[in-house]
Design an enzyme around this catalytic site. Structure first.
Site, short mmCIF file in Angstrom:
data_model
loop_
_atom_site.label_atom_id
_atom_site.label_comp_id
_atom_site.label_asym_id
_atom_site.label_seq_id
_atom_site.Cartn_x
_atom_site.Cartn_y
_atom_site.Cartn_z
N HIS A 12 0.84 -1.21 0.00
CA HIS A 12 0.00 0.00 0.00
C HIS A 12 0.88 1.26 0.00
CE1 HIS A 12 -0.27 -0.79 4.63
NE2 HIS A 12 0.79 -0.03 4.39
N HIS A 59 -1.33 4.75 9.84
CA HIS A 59 -0.01 5.39 9.93
C HIS A 59 -0.12 6.68 10.73
CE1 HIS A 59 0.01 2.78 6.36
NE2 HIS A 59 1.31 2.65 6.54
N HIS A 198 10.97 -3.52 2.90
CA HIS A 198 11.37 -2.11 2.80
C HIS A 198 11.75 -1.57 4.17
CE1 HIS A 198 7.10 -1.79 3.87
NE2 HIS A 198 7.17 -0.47 4.00
N GLU A 245 4.88 -5.51 8.17
CA GLU A 245 3.52 -5.35 7.65
C GLU A 245 2.99 -6.62 7.00
OE1 GLU A 245 3.54 -0.55 6.60
OE2 GLU A 245 3.78 -2.02 5.00
#
Length: 291
Positions: A12, A59, A198, A245
């Site tokens: 996302h 977030h 990441h 995630e």
């Protein structure tokens, strides 16, 4: 009865939403990224899900350090886009399905999952970017309204400790039991979002681990039980600080309950400074029940 027919997963990455908003999806850098989603857009339009259970992480938009639920479910009629620092995204509000959401909340809580009930919540790119890549027109423009109702399931993968992969899998199983006990005839999708490898800060910023990512995608169909045992430290070491995630993908996979068919896969690096991964799984258990 309601049934979960498909599980989808996708990264996302917020820059994807920015490119949609700015009309830059045809630029050479971004074109292969969006082309990899076209098969899924066409397939989802054909399948016409009634509801999507969308597993994502906030977030610091709806939640902050004052309030950090491990698992939360949105039970509102509507979820408006959050202001993530530069104004809300120009996307339509996300319509909810409060009846199904409350049913899932009740079923999961009675199934011994302490899931937080949220009656008012804004949603950020963790939820709106998956909507962009799976629901839009041929020119990658956001539709005037979303063609599906959504039950958001938020997972804490921002502040330690996040839930284990095994606990996420078990929540997926509990969600599947909840959906199966809902009396309305609904075609339900469950989407797991976030990842892949990441890291956004520190000496390892920009880390991408293609080999690990591809193995994770392979195991989603070939041996998903192995994914349940991956420890937090492996995600951190192999996929960077934000790779955790991917435990949210396991909620989706646990909800499919058994045999699946992989229909489509898309993996691309880099996308911004992130590895982008996407997979579409058909729930063969649901197909058998419907037949």
């Amino acid at each position: 009865m309601a049934r979960i027919t498909h599980g989808l997963s996708t990264s996302h990455i917020p820059a994807i939403g920015a490119m949609v908003d700015q009309g830059r999806t045809d630029e050479p850098y971004w074109q292969p990224i969006f082309e990899g989603y076209q098969w899924t857009k066409d397939y989802v339009a054909q399948e016409k899900p009634d509801v999507v259970i969308l597993v994502y992480n906030d977030h610091a938009s709806a939640f902050d350090m004052k309030f950090i639920p491990t698992f939360a479910i949105g039970c509102s009629d509507e979820f408006r886009p959050a202001d993530e620092g530069w104004g809300p995204r120009p996307v339509p509000p996300v319509p909810g399905h409060p009846d199904l959401a409350w049913h899932i909340a009740q079923s999961c809580i009675l199934d011994e999952f302490d899931i937080t009930i949220i009656n008012e919540m804004e949603v950020d790119h963790g939820l709106t970017v998956p909507m962009d890549v799976f629901f839009d027109s041929k020119d990658n423009k956001t539709p005037a309204q979303w063609p599906v109702k959504v039950v958001p399931v938020a997972v804490n993968v921002v502040t330690y400790p996040p839930p284990s992969g095994n606990r996420c899998w078990m929540l997926g199983e509990a969600i599947a039991r909840a959906v199966e006990s809902y009396p309305e005839d609904l075609n339900v999708h469950i989407w797991g979002t976030g990842g892949m490898s990441h890291q956004l800060q520190g000496p390892r910023a920009g880390l991408i681990n293609k080999e690990w990512d591809q193995r994770f995608l392979d195991l989603m169909t070939s041996d998903p039980q192995k994914l349940r045992t991956i420890e937090h430290i492996e995600y951190l070491r192999e996929t960077g600080s934000e790779g955790i995630e991917m435990v949210m993908w396991l909620i989706m996979r646990g909800a499919l309950q058994g045999k699946v068919t992989e229909l489509h896969r898309h993996y691309h690096v880099p996308c911004s400074n992130t590895a982008l991964g996407h997979i579409v799984l058909k729930n063969e258990v649901a197909e058998t029940v419907v037949a």
